[in-house]
Design a protein around this motif. Sequence first.
Motif, PDB file in Angstrom:
ATOM      1  N   ARG A 232      36.941  21.619   3.025  1.00  0.00           N
ATOM      2  CA  ARG A 232      36.331  20.374   3.030  1.00  0.00           C
ATOM      3  C   ARG A 232      35.928  20.102   4.526  1.00  0.00           C
ATOM      4  N   ALA A 233      34.753  20.038   5.004  1.00  0.00           N
ATOM      5  CA  ALA A 233      34.279  19.873   6.653  1.00  0.00           C
ATOM      6  C   ALA A 233      34.344  18.155   6.529  1.00  0.00           C
ATOM      7  N   ASN A 234      34.589  17.817   7.913  1.00  0.00           N
ATOM      8  CA  ASN A 234      34.611  16.477   8.322  1.00  0.00           C
ATOM      9  C   ASN A 234      33.114  15.922   8.721  1.00  0.00           C
ATOM     10  N   GLU A 235      32.210  16.793   9.131  1.00  0.00           N
ATOM     11  CA  GLU A 235      30.861  16.493   9.474  1.00  0.00           C
ATOM     12  C   GLU A 235      30.013  16.942   8.544  1.00  0.00           C
ATOM     13  N   TYR A 368      30.374  20.504   2.666  1.00  0.00           N
ATOM     14  CA  TYR A 368      30.019  19.388   3.829  1.00  0.00           C
ATOM     15  C   TYR A 368      29.397  18.158   3.126  1.00  0.00           C
ATOM     16  N   TRP A 393      33.728  15.198  -4.402  1.00  0.00           N
ATOM     17  CA  TRP A 393      34.361  15.243  -2.756  1.00  0.00           C
ATOM     18  C   TRP A 393      35.634  14.644  -2.658  1.00  0.00           C
ATOM     19  N   GLU A 397      39.739  17.183  -1.822  1.00  0.00           N
ATOM     20  CA  GLU A 397      40.692  17.072  -0.901  1.00  0.00           C
ATOM     21  C   GLU A 397      42.092  17.787  -1.369  1.00  0.00           C
ATOM     22  N   ASP A 400      41.667  21.721  -0.331  1.00  0.00           N
ATOM     23  CA  ASP A 400      41.591  21.822   0.918  1.00  0.00           C
ATOM     24  C   ASP A 400      42.230  22.932   1.510  1.00  0.00           C
TER      25      ASP A 400
END
Length: 609
Positions: A232-235, A368, A393, A397, A400
């Motif tokens: 799971r990307a942060n941006e 993303y 989303w 988590e 991930d």
Amino acid sequence: MVPYDYQTRALKALMQGKNIILLIPTGMGKTRTASLPFFHNKAGQYGMLPEKALYVVPMRVLATQFLTTCRTLYKDELNPDQFRETEALYERLKRESISIQTGESPEDPQFESMITACTIDQMLSSALGIPYGLDARKANLNVAAIASSYLILDEPHLYPISEDGRSYKGAFTTCLELLRLLNGLTRFVFMSATMSSELVKRLSTLLNAEIIELDDAELEELNKGRSRVFTRANEPMSAAQILREHERCSLVVCNTVQRAQEMYLQLAEAIEQQQLSIELRLLHSRFTDKDRKNQGKELGDLLGKEQWEKGIYQGEKDVIVVATQVVEVGLDISVQTLHSENAPANSLVQRAGRCARFELQAGRVIIYPLHLDEEGKPASTLPYNADLCQSTWAALERFDGRVIGFREEQELINIVHTAGDLALLDRYEAHRDELQTVITTMLRTNDRTHASELIRDVNQVQLIIHDQPEKEITIRPWQWQSFGLHPSALMGKHWTHLKDCQQKRDLAWMCKQAQQNKAEQQDDEEDQRLPTVYDWPPLTTPEEVPGALLIAMPQQLVTYDKDLGLVFRDGRIALPQRWQTRLDEQHYQSSLLPQTSNKSDGGPTRVQT
């Protein structure tokens, strides 16, 4: 080819007169499992399954893929001597024994072939007595064809539901009710890789169907050394991030056509500036029919099974494919890295099926958060439900950085979708009497009034690019190349921007709609062989857009590029200068499509998505 144990269990159940729900991962043989029992029964004349089959899919691209797969299976793996009588019969009838029936390829409108691949729209319209492209006098033939067929229902959870999940109506529940009404007569297989466990259990009870699924040993055997790691990307997704993570072949999946086009352009600029040797492709729904077919074949050549050996990509070039959700199903390709915008869990799992799809592959799936809009806020989740995206989303988590197999995919789907799946079935059960009444009325009267509610609420308009439709497109306008759009693409701020462009370019009109010429309308008693004439009056307000049969726009406001697809010229996409110049030089207008011999001239074939 020796069948797997689960395929043997499916065959045994079907030969015992049972219907089944098949729950196995993507790319592990659902199609073969459902098709081979039909051929086995046909060849041996066992009489345990009907004499014809329908392979029913949510999108026409899947029908095309099945047609190819089934013809290969029939030609290469079955004994032709067992089907000589069948082939002789179809040769006398001048019909293909294996065919397709979609809006794009209407080759078998009365479902006469031994196996017909079709969309859920085509199947349900026929089952309800309102077949597309045929008049009401022939409707009963299609009703009987559906009732007497072996139905292979692929990915039924993708069949549309009306009103964004707030209603009990839609193709999924209509299909469910028809199967219950035809219990004991119509044989079927429900098959999916992405239905929640509780939904499968409830369907098993409602339909009196046996569940066929894999145990851990079978999963290990079928997995063949494949593995995927979810991150799971942060941006939000960016061209720079995609290129940093790229290794030989990558797939980038965006939630909308506009976002996919923007990402493609950003990657094209970055690849050129950095002088990288990467072949870049774009795939979405707004390409011409011909170009879409060519794209599917070319991507199969670039990223198909033949390009992989012992989990290593053997292609001559590095490849990056940018796509929308059209890539979720229907393409037998694989990449090493998948980049995806956040979407509901079942869609993410379908997308992940294009990564590490073949044996011994190790892949990465990077999800993303949605990008920011013009006001700096997270972009709309459309076409997906916002609550499902948010739940997905949050659920990601816990996954991930983990290797995600079929059990973990099911866990993710169960977390996100179980509540909504069960709520839908509860609404359906509460309103079942109403649904039966509507179905009975349609069968008795051939009335299409409720078609959008029971099959697909076609929230699309068809767009033709042409400068003079009133002169050149006066009969059968649906037979011209058109592009499906959500009405919002021509409404709100887009209507305003297009109006501004019209004025700046001193154009006489912006949008016109096809309307039947009132002077040419005929009573039922008159000669219906004469084609209906259409006029093209202008649209004067954006509120007229959703109800338009067909819309035409001049090429100064919208154009077509073989690499970008349909492109609006109102500034909604930031175009680099070289692309501005390239599009300025385009002179594209929609053309008349080649017609098949079975094409009906009686009216427009409803759009398949």
